[in-house]
Design a protein around this motif. Structure first.
Motif, PDB file in Angstrom:
ATOM      1  N   LYS A  95      44.141  71.929  74.785  1.00 20.70           N
ATOM      2  CA  LYS A  95      43.120  70.882  74.933  1.00 20.70           C
ATOM      3  C   LYS A  95      42.963  70.500  76.393  1.00 20.70           C
ATOM      4  CE  LYS A  95      44.261  66.679  74.322  1.00 20.70           C
ATOM      5  NZ  LYS A  95      44.773  65.434  73.716  1.00 20.70           N
ATOM      6  N   THR A 104      34.393  66.470  76.986  1.00 24.71           N
ATOM      7  CA  THR A 104      35.114  65.503  76.167  1.00 24.71           C
ATOM      8  C   THR A 104      36.092  66.196  75.220  1.00 24.71           C
ATOM      9  OG1 THR A 104      33.499  65.520  74.370  1.00 24.71           O
ATOM     10  CG2 THR A 104      33.106  63.973  76.194  1.00 24.71           C
ATOM     11  N   GLU A 105      37.050  65.425  74.739  1.00 23.73           N
ATOM     12  CA  GLU A 105      37.993  65.930  73.749  1.00 23.73           C
ATOM     13  C   GLU A 105      37.267  66.280  72.459  1.00 23.73           C
ATOM     14  OE1 GLU A 105      42.004  64.468  71.323  1.00 23.73           O
ATOM     15  OE2 GLU A 105      41.372  63.417  73.145  1.00 23.73           O
ATOM     16  N   GLU A 106      36.225  65.538  72.133  1.00 27.61           N
ATOM     17  CA  GLU A 106      35.456  65.808  70.918  1.00 27.61           C
ATOM     18  C   GLU A 106      34.821  67.191  70.974  1.00 27.61           C
ATOM     19  OE1 GLU A 106      35.393  62.924  72.592  1.00 27.61           O
ATOM     20  OE2 GLU A 106      36.485  61.784  71.061  1.00 27.61           O
ATOM     21  N   GLU A 107      34.348  67.587  72.145  1.00 34.43           N
ATOM     22  CA  GLU A 107      33.771  68.929  72.286  1.00 34.43           C
ATOM     23  C   GLU A 107      34.827  70.003  72.065  1.00 34.43           C
ATOM     24  OE1 GLU A 107      30.665  69.597  75.515  1.00 34.43           O
ATOM     25  OE2 GLU A 107      31.584  67.714  76.180  1.00 34.43           O
ATOM     26  N   ILE A 158      37.538  69.681  70.219  1.00 33.21           N
ATOM     27  CA  ILE A 158      37.863  69.673  68.792  1.00 33.21           C
ATOM     28  C   ILE A 158      36.808  70.448  68.006  1.00 33.21           C
ATOM     29  CG2 ILE A 158      38.055  68.196  66.750  1.00 33.21           C
ATOM     30  CD1 ILE A 158      39.319  66.068  68.622  1.00 33.21           C
ATOM     31  N   GLU A 159      35.533  70.244  68.344  1.00 30.38           N
ATOM     32  CA  GLU A 159      34.448  70.956  67.660  1.00 30.38           C
ATOM     33  C   GLU A 159      34.566  72.471  67.870  1.00 30.38           C
ATOM     34  OE1 GLU A 159      29.578  71.444  67.867  1.00 30.38           O
ATOM     35  OE2 GLU A 159      30.558  69.767  68.907  1.00 30.38           O
ATOM     36  N   ARG A 188      37.298  74.155  68.613  1.00 32.95           N
ATOM     37  CA  ARG A 188      38.493  74.668  67.930  1.00 32.95           C
ATOM     38  C   ARG A 188      38.264  74.764  66.424  1.00 32.95           C
ATOM     39  NH1 ARG A 188      43.253  73.493  65.435  1.00 32.95           N
ATOM     40  NH2 ARG A 188      45.062  74.745  66.098  1.00 32.95           N
ATOM     41  N   GLN A 189      37.579  73.796  65.863  1.00 34.99           N
ATOM     42  CA  GLN A 189      37.283  73.847  64.430  1.00 34.99           C
ATOM     43  C   GLN A 189      36.448  75.067  64.095  1.00 34.99           C
ATOM     44  OE1 GLN A 189      35.507  69.966  63.893  1.00 34.99           O
ATOM     45  NE2 GLN A 189      37.424  69.046  63.196  1.00 34.99           N
TER      46      GLN A 189
END
Length: 218
Positions: A52, A61-64, A66-67, A69-70
């Motif tokens: 990360k 962003t961390e949200e990007e 996470i998206e 990686r998902q």
């Protein structure tokens, strides 16, 4: 004389890193994120948090992260569940040799337990390790030596009688930081610097098995 043989999982026993690299590159291309395959190889052996932090150099962003990686996980599990998870060359052979010769083995992986066991089951890795240390058992993963400190609590074998097999920079550094002899099985990983030590380098575990008499004599 080495009495405990310690193995990483991802990229060493299982060919997960090839798939991770393929599908990371795929999702990054889909999002038009400019990263070379060589740069991407630097994440091999990293934990979730380490990866990360690395990807935050490429996304905002961390949200990007996470998206991304998902999405990578979707591709990864579709492949694994439909095609399977191959073992790395020599994995079965070296583990069978150690079992037949009553030599103890350990697994130390930065993957959490449930995921690791699922992947090993899919790959058909039937070997029973004497000791196993997963990322969810510690607070710090490789290159920190905590996983080896945890292993010390599980066995009475002196760590001078341990030998580690690793494929990644983080794995080599963890063994170095723990003061344990390590053999580098060279795969896709890039060494981030020259400040790593290993007693031998091989292209596969099968090559290492062919040199097992030397390794045992250390």
């Amino acid at each position: 004389m080495k009495r405990l043989y310690i193995f990483d999982m991802d990229g060493l026993l299982l060919d997960t890193e090839t798939l991770y690299q393929r599908f990371w590159f795929k999702v990054l291309q889909e999002k038009n994120i400019d990263i070379t395959r060589e740069e991407l190889r630097k994440i091999i052996g990293m934990s979730y948090d380490q990866a990360k932090n690395y990807f935050l150099n490429y996304v905002d962003t961390e949200e990007e992260f996470i998206e991304l990686r998902q999405r990578r996980e979707v591709y990864f599990w579709e492949h694994v569940e439909n095609i399977g998870m191959p073992l790395r060359e020599g994995a079965d052979q070296i583990l069978s040799y150690l079992r037949e010769n009553n030599i103890k083995t350990a697994l130390i992986t930065s993957t959490e337990e449930q995921r690791a066991k699922k992947l090993m089951n899919i790959a058909g890795l039937k070997h029973t390790f004497d000791y196993m240390v997963f990322s969810n058992m510690v607070t710090k993963t490789k290159p920190d030596p905590e996983m080896y400190h945890y292993l010390e609590k599980l066995t009475d074998i002196d760590k001078r009688e341990w030998i580690v097999f690793e494929d990644s920079y983080s794995g080599l550094k963890a063994a170095n930081n723990a003061g344990v002899d390590v053999v580098w099985i060279k795969d896709l990983a890039i060494l981030m610097d020259d400040n790593v030590n290993y007693i031998q380098k091989h292209d596969s575990l099968l090559d290492a098995l062919n040199n097992i008499n030397f390794i045992q004599s250390l």
